[in-house]
Design a protein around this motif. Structure first.
Motif, PDB file in Angstrom:
ATOM      1  N   LEU A   5       0.836  -1.212   0.000  1.00  0.00           N
ATOM      2  CA  LEU A   5       0.000   0.000   0.000  1.00  0.00           C
ATOM      3  C   LEU A   5       0.864   1.252   0.000  1.00  0.00           C
ATOM      4  CD1 LEU A   5      -2.677  -1.119   2.602  1.00  0.00           C
ATOM      5  CD2 LEU A   5      -3.041  -0.711   0.151  1.00  0.00           C
ATOM      6  N   VAL A   6       1.909   1.248   0.814  1.00  0.00           N
ATOM      7  CA  VAL A   6       2.746   2.450   0.927  1.00  0.00           C
ATOM      8  C   VAL A   6       3.433   2.767  -0.405  1.00  0.00           C
ATOM      9  CG1 VAL A   6       4.740   1.194   1.890  1.00  0.00           C
ATOM     10  CG2 VAL A   6       4.479   3.635   2.361  1.00  0.00           C
ATOM     11  N   ALA A   7       3.709   1.729  -1.205  1.00  0.00           N
ATOM     12  CA  ALA A   7       4.331   1.977  -2.517  1.00  0.00           C
ATOM     13  C   ALA A   7       3.344   2.665  -3.462  1.00  0.00           C
ATOM     14  CB  ALA A   7       4.807   0.661  -3.129  1.00  0.00           C
ATOM     15  N   HIS A   8       2.060   2.329  -3.329  1.00  0.00           N
ATOM     16  CA  HIS A   8       1.048   3.006  -4.150  1.00  0.00           C
ATOM     17  C   HIS A   8       0.973   4.486  -3.768  1.00  0.00           C
ATOM     18  CE1 HIS A   8      -0.877  -0.424  -6.220  1.00  0.00           C
ATOM     19  NE2 HIS A   8      -0.465  -1.104  -5.173  1.00  0.00           N
ATOM     20  N   ALA A   9       0.979   4.737  -2.454  1.00  0.00           N
ATOM     21  CA  ALA A   9       0.909   6.136  -2.009  1.00  0.00           C
ATOM     22  C   ALA A   9       2.109   6.915  -2.546  1.00  0.00           C
ATOM     23  CB  ALA A   9       0.865   6.196  -0.477  1.00  0.00           C
ATOM     24  N   ILE A  10       3.280   6.306  -2.469  1.00  0.00           N
ATOM     25  CA  ILE A  10       4.495   6.982  -2.945  1.00  0.00           C
ATOM     26  C   ILE A  10       4.440   7.156  -4.466  1.00  0.00           C
ATOM     27  CG2 ILE A  10       6.991   6.665  -3.241  1.00  0.00           C
ATOM     28  CD1 ILE A  10       6.995   5.506  -0.343  1.00  0.00           C
ATOM     29  N   GLN A  51       0.967  -3.619 -10.223  1.00  0.00           N
ATOM     30  CA  GLN A  51       1.115  -2.163 -10.235  1.00  0.00           C
ATOM     31  C   GLN A  51       2.033  -1.715 -11.373  1.00  0.00           C
ATOM     32  OE1 GLN A  51       3.769  -0.357  -7.559  1.00  0.00           O
ATOM     33  NE2 GLN A  51       2.537   1.467  -7.211  1.00  0.00           N
ATOM     34  N   ASP A  52       3.069  -2.528 -11.657  1.00  0.00           N
ATOM     35  CA  ASP A  52       4.079  -2.090 -12.632  1.00  0.00           C
ATOM     36  C   ASP A  52       3.946  -2.778 -13.989  1.00  0.00           C
ATOM     37  OD1 ASP A  52       4.788  -4.617 -11.892  1.00  0.00           O
ATOM     38  OD2 ASP A  52       6.844  -4.138 -11.319  1.00  0.00           O
ATOM     39  N   THR A  53       2.820  -3.412 -14.265  1.00  0.00           N
ATOM     40  CA  THR A  53       2.667  -4.084 -15.567  1.00  0.00           C
ATOM     41  C   THR A  53       2.667  -3.060 -16.703  1.00  0.00           C
ATOM     42  OG1 THR A  53       1.286  -5.762 -14.500  1.00  0.00           O
ATOM     43  CG2 THR A  53       1.190  -5.659 -16.904  1.00  0.00           C
ATOM     44  N   VAL A  54       3.484  -3.352 -17.720  1.00  0.00           N
ATOM     45  CA  VAL A  54       3.522  -2.462 -18.886  1.00  0.00           C
ATOM     46  C   VAL A  54       3.150  -3.283 -20.119  1.00  0.00           C
ATOM     47  CG1 VAL A  54       4.995  -0.988 -20.330  1.00  0.00           C
ATOM     48  CG2 VAL A  54       5.374  -1.084 -17.856  1.00  0.00           C
ATOM     49  N   ILE A  55       2.136  -2.854 -20.848  1.00  0.00           N
ATOM     50  CA  ILE A  55       1.721  -3.590 -22.054  1.00  0.00           C
ATOM     51  C   ILE A  55       1.590  -2.617 -23.212  1.00  0.00           C
ATOM     52  CG2 ILE A  55       0.007  -5.153 -23.068  1.00  0.00           C
ATOM     53  CD1 ILE A  55      -0.731  -6.067 -20.282  1.00  0.00           C
ATOM     54  N   GLY A  56       2.220  -2.959 -24.331  1.00  0.00           N
ATOM     55  CA  GLY A  56       2.272  -2.052 -25.480  1.00  0.00           C
ATOM     56  C   GLY A  56       0.997  -2.087 -26.305  1.00  0.00           C
ATOM     57  N   ARG A  57       0.828  -1.064 -27.079  1.00  0.00           N
ATOM     58  CA  ARG A  57      -0.302  -0.875 -27.989  1.00  0.00           C
ATOM     59  C   ARG A  57      -0.438  -2.056 -28.940  1.00  0.00           C
ATOM     60  NH1 ARG A  57      -1.910   4.335 -30.691  1.00  0.00           N
ATOM     61  NH2 ARG A  57      -2.071   3.759 -32.863  1.00  0.00           N
TER      62      ARG A  57
END
Ligand code: UD1
Ligand code: MG
Length: 447
Positions: free
Chosen positions: A32-37, A262-268
């Motif tokens: 949770l604290v990582a989301h806030a940051i 939280q950090d998933t990156v998916i291209g167009r």
């Protein structure tokens, strides 16, 4: 203007019924604290101070992992939110700018909301929201011209104040160093006997400072106090993240069945089929396709690659352009280069599979000897026959061929054919004689 972020994370989180400090509970594989940051990242703060107390060692260790520049202020006794912010004073020595105070258990405040707060020219800006049910929240009492007169905690509110539905999210933006002078004036003569940060606007007004309210949607202020809240937060994150992907040109066949980190990156133009789960640290490039029921974490999938259905990519899996990883295949710490195919029932770990190589059904790398891990190098355009075991460390040369069912323990040179299995022997007529004998034995036993 410099920005400092103060995250309050000292609370016990009793209602979580957990040995883990509340702010370390995860939503989308991040605490949770990582989301806030993370919500403050776009503001490029020059300082981060996390106020810790309950489970301080664990919280500090975890925060240091993803934010090495964070400093910590310990709040030994939980005497209230105002007291908590006061602990950040030494860490902000010499800082002049605006401090944003956020709660470590409130993960979804949008970056643009924080930007609006920073853009306000008031000395004290409070983030408010219209609460569907204001129970438990501090009420924002506005003055005649719309400035913030004071914040009244519910426990201290009179009937008129209790009827106010504009509530305090807890997020506050205050100029430093003035903030600490104001905090010095907070007292604890209230229903809870705590030093409330929410006393600041009233104290500021008395000194002629300018106070203001910026508002946001209630969903942004969702705080996590229980496992039920945590589950709600997860659902909210997932639904937002899915919508964001769709808006950015990613196809999701069944959005509600795709789970993102939280950090998933998916291209167009990537396509994600139904029931795909993303753990932390995954990047999928444009035009890749992740087929149904696949599970990915800590990996990279290049453009045009096809993964699944039913594939498992573990940390360190690097899937090259146009490569194929098929059903019931597990890849770990392995580089599957451009156009290579690992289509069925394989385990490839600690390996390189060269360009356009083909790994047959059920072939596996034997990477672990019970103590250490070893690498397997497979050259470009090599062909590994089905159900082979490659006992690492071992190298299969370029364009080499490994016969099906081989157990390969020695390197195979470029272009060579390796067969590592017992020779086949055919005994003419023996099958029929053997079966006849077995049937006769069975008949004797039954008579
Ligand atoms: C607080 C606000 C209230 C607001 C609500 C929004 C105050 C006095 N009240 O109330 O106006 O509507 O949040 O959710 O600020 N914490 C510390 N040390 C302490 C006390 C708290 O670090 O001594 C941390 C907690 O871990 C938590 C945050 O501060 O992350 C808020 O504390 P909490 O006790 O939940 O405040 P509320 O009563 O909810
Ligand atoms: Mg609270």
């Amino acid at each position: 203007m410099s920005v400092a972020v103060i995250i309050l994370a000292a609370g016990a989180g009793t209602r979580m019924q957990s040995d883990l400090p509340k702010v370390l509970h995860q939503v989308a594989h991040a605490p949770l604290v990582a989301h806030a940051i993370a919500s403050t990242a776009e503001l490029t703060p020059s300082r981060f101070v996390v106020v810790t107390g309950h489970g301080a060692d664990a919280v500090e260790a975890e925060v240091s992992n993803f934010l090495p520049e964070a400093s910590f202020a310990r709040q030994e006794e939980r005497l209230g939110t105002g007291h908590a912010v006061a602990q950040a004073r030494p860490a902000l020595e010499g800082f002049a700018g605006k401090a944003l105070v956020l709660f470590g258990d409130t993960p979804f405040v949008k970056p643009e909301t924080l930007s609006r707060m920073l853009a306000s020219d008031a000395d004290i800006t409070v983030l408010g929201f219209e609460a569907a049910n204001p129970k438990g929240y501090g009420r924002l009492v506005l003055g005649a011209d719309g400035f913030l007169d004071r914040i009244v905690e519910q426990k201290d509110a009179n009937a008129a104040e209790d009827a106010v539905t504009l509530c305090n999210s807890g997020v506050m933006c205050v100029a430093v160093p003035q903030m600490f002078d104001l905090i010095d004036r907070i007292d604890n003569t209230n229903a809870s006997g705590e030093y409330y940060l929410t006393s600041l606007p009233e104290i500021g007004n008395a000194q002629g400072l300018k106070t203001a309210v910026v508002t946001c949607e209630e969903a942004e202020t969702l705080g996590v106090n229980s496992r039920t809240d945590l589950a709600k937060a997860e659902a909210l994150f997932q639904s937002r993240a899915r919508s964001e992907l769709l808006a950015n040109g990613v196809s999701l066949h069944a959005p509600d069945t795709v789970f993102l980190a939280q950090d998933t990156v998916i291209g167009r133009d990537a396509v994600i089929e139904a029931n795909v789960v993303f753990g932390p640290g995954v990047t999928v490039e444009s035009d890749a396709r992740i087929r149904a029921f696949s599970h990915l974490e800590g990996c990279h999938v290049s453009a045009g690659a096809i993964v699944g259905p039913y594939a498992r990519l573990r940390p360190g899996a690097e899937i090259g352009p146009d490569a194929k990883v098929g059903n019931f295949v597990e890849i770990k710490s392995a580089d599957i280069q451009a156009g290579a195919k690992v289509n069925h029932l394989s385990y490839v770990g600690d390996a390189t599979v060269g360009e356009a190589a083909n790994i047959g059904a059920g072939a596996i790398t034997c990477n672990y000897d019970g103590v250490m891990k070893h690498r397997t190098e497979i050259g470009e355009r090599a062909f590994v026959g089905s159900n082979s075991s490659l006992v690492a460390p071992v190298t299969i040369g370029k364009q080499a061929l490994v016969g099906s069912g081989s157990v390969i323990t020695r390197n195979v040179p470029d272009g060579a054919l390796a067969i590592g299995r017992g020779d086949q022997v055919n005994k003419p007529g023996l099958a029929i004689r053997l079966m006849d004998r077995l049937r006769a034995i069975k008949a004797r036993k039954q008579s």
